[in-house]
Structures are given as structure tokens and as C-alpha cells.
Design a protein around this motif. Structure first.
Motif, mmCIF file in Angstrom:
data_model
loop_
_atom_site.group_PDB
_atom_site.id
_atom_site.type_symbol
_atom_site.label_atom_id
_atom_site.label_comp_id
_atom_site.label_asym_id
_atom_site.label_seq_id
_atom_site.Cartn_x
_atom_site.Cartn_y
_atom_site.Cartn_z
ATOM 1 N N ILE A 194 -34.591 11.955 6.254
ATOM 2 C CA ILE A 194 -34.735 10.537 6.593
ATOM 3 C C ILE A 194 -33.915 9.684 5.625
ATOM 4 C CG2 ILE A 194 -36.387 8.664 6.966
ATOM 5 C CD1 ILE A 194 -38.560 10.847 7.323
ATOM 6 N N GLU A 195 -32.968 8.978 6.204
ATOM 7 C CA GLU A 195 -32.037 8.161 5.409
ATOM 8 C C GLU A 195 -32.536 6.718 5.340
ATOM 9 O OE1 GLU A 195 -28.188 8.867 7.039
ATOM 10 O OE2 GLU A 195 -27.157 7.455 5.736
ATOM 11 N N TYR A 196 -32.298 6.057 4.250
ATOM 12 C CA TYR A 196 -32.696 4.647 4.115
ATOM 13 C C TYR A 196 -31.463 3.805 3.813
ATOM 14 C CZ TYR A 196 -32.383 6.013 -0.820
ATOM 15 O OH TYR A 196 -31.951 6.504 -2.027
ATOM 16 N N LYS A 197 -31.591 2.527 4.050
ATOM 17 C CA LYS A 197 -30.464 1.607 3.782
ATOM 18 C C LYS A 197 -31.025 0.204 3.721
ATOM 19 C CE LYS A 197 -25.937 0.451 5.742
ATOM 20 N NZ LYS A 197 -24.966 0.760 6.826
ATOM 21 N N PHE A 198 -30.745 -0.525 2.676
ATOM 22 C CA PHE A 198 -31.450 -1.807 2.512
ATOM 23 C C PHE A 198 -30.770 -2.973 3.224
ATOM 24 C CE2 PHE A 198 -29.340 -4.606 -0.643
ATOM 25 C CZ PHE A 198 -28.250 -3.814 -0.936
ATOM 26 N N GLN A 226 -37.920 15.306 4.594
ATOM 27 C CA GLN A 226 -37.483 14.949 3.246
ATOM 28 C C GLN A 226 -36.580 13.721 3.306
ATOM 29 O OE1 GLN A 226 -35.889 18.906 2.372
ATOM 30 N NE2 GLN A 226 -37.129 18.934 0.518
ATOM 31 N N VAL A 227 -36.241 13.229 2.126
ATOM 32 C CA VAL A 227 -35.441 12.003 2.048
ATOM 33 C C VAL A 227 -33.960 12.349 1.906
ATOM 34 C CG1 VAL A 227 -35.071 9.881 0.708
ATOM 35 C CG2 VAL A 227 -37.388 10.832 0.936
ATOM 36 N N LEU A 228 -33.122 11.561 2.554
ATOM 37 C CA LEU A 228 -31.681 11.718 2.391
ATOM 38 C C LEU A 228 -31.147 10.499 1.646
ATOM 39 C CD1 LEU A 228 -29.101 13.014 4.872
ATOM 40 C CD2 LEU A 228 -28.667 10.838 3.803
ATOM 41 N N ILE A 229 -30.418 10.758 0.573
ATOM 42 C CA ILE A 229 -29.825 9.669 -0.209
ATOM 43 C C ILE A 229 -28.377 9.477 0.214
ATOM 44 C CG2 ILE A 229 -29.102 8.947 -2.520
ATOM 45 C CD1 ILE A 229 -31.426 10.433 -3.702
ATOM 46 N N ASP A 230 -28.074 8.302 0.726
ATOM 47 C CA ASP A 230 -26.676 7.947 1.000
ATOM 48 C C ASP A 230 -26.260 7.002 -0.123
ATOM 49 O OD1 ASP A 230 -24.463 6.320 1.911
ATOM 50 O OD2 ASP A 230 -24.770 7.167 3.906
ATOM 51 N N LEU A 231 -25.269 7.419 -0.894
ATOM 52 C CA LEU A 231 -24.911 6.624 -2.078
ATOM 53 C C LEU A 231 -24.569 5.177 -1.720
ATOM 54 C CD1 LEU A 231 -22.742 9.018 -4.291
ATOM 55 C CD2 LEU A 231 -25.205 8.873 -4.062
#
Ligand code: PSV
Ligand code: MN
Length: 404
Positions: A194-198, A226-231
Motif C-alpha cells: 500500500i503506497e501513500y502520497k500526501f 505491507q507499506v510501500l515507500i515511494d521516495l
């Protein structure tokens, strides 16, 4: 064949107590997935600049990914985006991938581009749109069963632009309900990231704004989430390496989308603008990997769609930057660092990291590539190979399937 620069470096590292063969073997096992959408034409919201030789369909995108792997030896899989890479013959695509030496990796559903998603997907107030989004994700789960993919990589454009536009708590519950249904359809051995983006495309709020939101969903869903970190999805000052360490410690870091955050989406080259940040991120990753008490299963993926740099070259450059960051992280003197941390020696701790970061490890990386039967300089070898000239001649006209 001995390389004096490598011999000198190896000698110096060994004097520092670094087991060079162990470092080399970790570097040889480093795996990075490139994105199919990075090989087709793309752009910004202001326009798309077509590139000579840009891949027009899924097969051509696989060919480019295979080329990146041929020259780097470190990018054996490619992530697909559905429907950009949609085909009515998944088995045929899988076979073609195998023939050209590339594997199919993460499957990325697209629930943000269709007209029906104007007000979002899994947080949409309209149940029929939420149904559509879930059905598309379930279709992707089915595709994974054919391609053998083990990762369902999720990003949602859901959010609002105006105060009062949406009911935050209702949206949160709808999101969970939809994710739950998809989660329950996952086979054993398959994970949901699961990716996040603000920010973007919504700017007042996004429903998965940060790692905390993604973490809560993943924790409620269960071990396969799980969490996916997109820089690229963080505010400029965010300490990403801390998020990395925190999620690893909770067993909830599932993957990365590497790129550089100095862009209004996420498409600049990883490790060019802020290589030190990338090194610090890798320092946390390597620390976890080297700790026998820590279990990790992290998918390392690039998420970049270059519209200025030639695409295959930019992908090769990115893979090399990731190798360089990992190599430097592997030579950090962890025992000395731990001692400095435990005794409050801040300057020493910082200098230990600095020493590793400032060491030129290119002779080591060249040696590793030679031992993997690759050219020590992948970018130059690619440029000399004639691949770009070939695709520029072959890929003329036709309709482009994908992002643009
Ligand atoms: C969104 O910005 C994102 O990072 C998501 O990973 C998408 O799947 C990808 O970019 C391509 O648009
Ligand atoms: Mn991403």
C-alpha cells in the motif's frame, strides 16, 4: 584478470575489517525492478514529449526492461500497470518475457485514470464506483495468478480538493472495506503493498497521506499487507530513513518506489540530487539485512517515467546509483557505529557514516559486474550496443498504449 584499483581498495577495506567477499556476494544478489511505464512516452500535466524509440506497447516495454537487465545484471523483473500493459493473452506475454530474459514482477492496478474515477475510487461516495475499483483490483489478482506475480502494488489518487468535500471517516471505512475484499482474494505467498502520497492529484487531503495511514490499513488487513515507500511522495524535509527503520522494525515495510522527490510527481532519477539521503536509507536497509534477528522481504522497485532523459539510459543510471548506495551502506563499520551511539559520541558516529559514504567504491562495483559476466560500465556498453539505434528505427508510427 587483476585490476590494480580494485586490489588496492579491497586491501584497504579488509584492513578496516570488512569482509570483501561477503560484500560482493550481497551486491551480486541485489535485485531492482524497473517499471514498464518508465519505457513509454510520458510527461507532466503540461505536456508529453515524445521520444525516439519509446516503447509503444507491453512487449516493447518488456524488451527495454530486458535490455536494462542485460547490461546491469541487477534488474531481472519489470512491474506492469494495468490497463496500460493490458493484453488478452497474459500467458503469451509471460512466455515472451521469459524468452527475452525478463520476469514479470509487481502488478499495479490503475484506478485513477478512467472518467468514472473523477471523485476517487475506493473512497468514492458512489458505491458503484467503489465496486468498479474493487473489481479491477480483483481482475489484477487474477492476472497475477497467470503471470506468477507475488506483489499487488496499490496506489490510489483518492482525496479531496476542498474543505467539506468529503466525509473523512466514511471515506476511511470505505477504503478499508474495499481493501479487505481484495486482501481476502490474495493467494498464499502473495502480498499487497500500500503506497501513500500526501499530495496530488488531490491537494486538500489525500486518503492515504502518509506511512501512518498506510500502516494502519496494512495492520488491520493482516500479514499479507505491507507499506510501500515511494521516495517522491514525501515533503522535502521528511526523514525517510527513519520511516524505513520504523516500518522494518514493525515488519511492515514491503517495498520501495525509488525516484527523487524534487519533482511534483516522483519521476527524477534516484540518487542524483541527494545521493547521501539514498545512502542513509540503504544504511537502514543493510542494517536490517545484516541483523540475524530481523526478517525482511522488501521489493526494490523504481518508479520513474523520464521525459527528458533517454529512458533506457536513465533506467541503467538509476540501477547503478542504487548499487552504489547499497555498496556504501555495506561497508559502514556497524560495530564502531553502535559503540559511538551507545556512548553518545555523536561526531564519531557521523564520521563513521561519512567515511563509508565518501569511499569511492566504483572499482568494487566494476569487479562485481565483471564477476557477473557484465560490462563494468553498463551505460557505456549500452550506448555502444546499437540498441537505441535499433529501437529508434523499428518503433515508428503505430498507436502508443499506456500513460500518454
Ligand atoms: C503515483 O504518483 C505513483 O507513484 C504510483 O506508484 C503509480 O502507480 C505510479 O506513480 C505511476 O503513475
Ligand atoms: Mn509510486
Amino acid at each position: 584478470m587483476s585490476n590494480p584499483k580494485y586490489d588496492l581498495l579491497a586491501e584497504d577495506l579488509e584492513k578496516q575489517g570488512i569482509e570483501i567477499e561477503a560484500v560482493k556476494s550481497r551486491l551480486k544478489s541485489q535485485r531492482i525492478e524497473t517499471p514498464s511505464w518508465g519505457y513509454g512516452n510520458s510527461g507532466t500535466r503540461f505536456g508529453v514529449f515524445a521520444q525516439l524509440g519509446a516503447a509503444r506497447n507491453a512487449r516493447e516495454r518488456l524488451e527495454d526492461a530486458a535490455a536494462v537487465h542485460r547490461f546491469t545484471g541487477a534488474a531481472p523483473t519489470v512491474a506492469l500497470h494495468i490497463p496500460w500493459d493490458k493484453t488478452d493473452d497474459w500467458l503469451g506475454l509471460k512466455q515472451y518475457a521469459a524468452e527475452i530474459g525478463i520476469g514479470i514482477g509487481a502488478i499495479n492496478p490503475n484506478v485513477f485514470q478512467g472518467q468514472e474515477y473523477k471523485f476517487g475510487s475506493i473512497c468514492n461516495h458512489d458505491p458503484s464506483v467503489r465496486r468498479l475499483a474493487v473489481d479491477h483490483m480483483l481482475e489484477c489478482v487474477g492476472i497475477m495468478q497467470i503471470t506468477g506475480s507475488t506483489l499487488l502494488s496499490l496506489w490510489f489518487a483518492d482525496g479531496t480538493n476542498f474543505p467539506g468535500q468529503g466525509n473523512f471517516r466514511k471515506r476511511k471505512r470505505w477504503m478499508y472495506e474495499c481493501l479487505r475484499e481484495v486482501y481476502d482474494a490474495l493467494d498464499d505467498g502473495v502480498r499487497m503493498l500500500i503506497e501513500y502520497k500526501f499530495f496530488e492529484p488531490a491537494f486538500y487531503h489525500t486518503d492515504l497521506a502518509d506511512w501512518g495511514n498506510a500502516y494502519v490499513m496494512a495492520a488491520k488487513l493482516g500479514n499479507k499487507a505491507q507499506v510501500l515507500i515511494d521516495l517522491g511522495h514525501h515533503a522535502q524535509g521528511t526523514n525517510i530513513e527513519y520511516i524505513v527503520a520504523f516500518l522494518i522494525d514493525e515488519g511492515k515495510l514491503g517495498g520501495f518506489h525509488f525516484n527523487c522527490r524534487k519533482f511534483a510527481d516522483d519521476d527524477l532519477t534516484v540518487g542524483t540530487i541527494n545521493p547521501q539521503e539514498l545512502f542513509l536509507i540503504y544504511t537502514e536497509l543493510a542494517a536490517a539485512e545484516l541483523d540475524p534477528g530481523t526478517q525482511t522481504n522488501i521489493a526494490y522497485m523504481i518508479d520513474q517515467s523520464h521525459n527528458l532523459k533517454p529512458k533506457v539510459e536513465a533506467s541503467i543510471q538509476s540501477v547503478c546509483n542504487l548499487q552504489s548506495a547499497y555498496a556504501k551502506a555495506l561497508i559502514v563499520d556497524r560495530i564502531a557505529l553502535g559503540e559511538a551511539q551507545d556512548t553518545g559520541e555523536i561526531i564519531d558516529a557521523e564520521r563513521i557514516l561519512q567515511r563509508a559514504y565518501e569511499t569511492d567504491l566504483s572499482p568494487l562495483l566494476e569487479q562485481v559486474r565483471l564477476e557477473m559476466d557484465r560490462d563494468p560500465d553498463p551505460l557505456t556498453a549500452y550506448r555502444k550496443s546499437g540498441y537505441f539505434e535499433k529501437i529508434s528505427e523499428q518503433r515508428v508510427g503505430g498507436v502508443s498504449q499506456g500513460w500518454a
